[in-house]
Design an enzyme around this catalytic site. Structure first.
Site: not given
Length: 191
Positions: A55, A69-71, A106
């Site tokens: 991203k 970010a990524d969850t 992250a």
């Protein structure tokens, strides 16, 4: 020293709210359009890290800071989907009921020189055993829509959490401790 321009690679209003908690208002919000499907055999933590990095790369501009970010919600090695329909949300809630799961959040930051920095926050969340009525009421709230694992800890689902070890803001979608450290390391001034 002038503050570098900050691009947030996310359309999430929760991430904007979380950044505001630490006094950060991005100059631009530019959601990244990437394929978020897990690669074959990819584990939950590395999956979150890869997506955050992709991203950031997708929207990075020379001379600017780009934050992404990524969850990922994981039951064991299983990556739970973002709930786009009620049936998916129900399956996630039934799976998480009475169990411990991990939430991997992250963060990736590309600095003004193009150097990428990454952090991963992993939290352990345990849900109470959910009754059919609790699941039905939660589904009726529609709070689950678009949420990893079919729930939003910052809403009604917080009442389901019997135990949390880790970073609450990471479970919401942006671990503030890690994000602040990345921004400071890239020269972004914070109070």
């Amino acid at each position: 020293m002038t503050r570098p321009q900050l691009i947030l690679a996310s359309a999430s209003p929760r991430r904007l709210d979380l950044l505001a908690r630490i006094g950060v208002v991005p100059d631009m919000v530019r959601p990244a359009d990437i394929d978020e499907a897990p690669e074959k055999g990819e584990l939950p933590g590395p999956h979150a890290q890869r997506l955050a990095a992709e991203k950031a790369r997708a929207v990075a501009e020379p001379g600017a800071l780009t934050l992404a970010a990524d969850t990922v919600v994981a039951a064991g090695r299983r990556i739970l989907p973002k709930a786009e329909d009620e049936a998916t949300a129900r399956r996630c809630l039934e799976l998480l009921s009475g169990r411990r799961h991990r939430v991997h959040s992250a963060v990736s930051l590309i600095d003004a020189t193009g150097t990428a920095r990454h952090r991963l926050s992993t939290s352990i969340v345990t849900f109470k055993r959910l009754t059919a009525g609790e699941i039905a009421a939660y589904l009726a709230s529609a709070e689950w829509q678009g949420k990893a694992g079919g729930y939003a800890i910052q809403g009604r689902a917080e009442a389901f959490v019997r135990f949390l070890s880790g970073n609450h803001s990471g479970v919401v979608g942006l671990p503030l401790f890690e994000t602040r450290a990345l921004l400071l390391s890239a020269g972004y001034p914070l109070g």
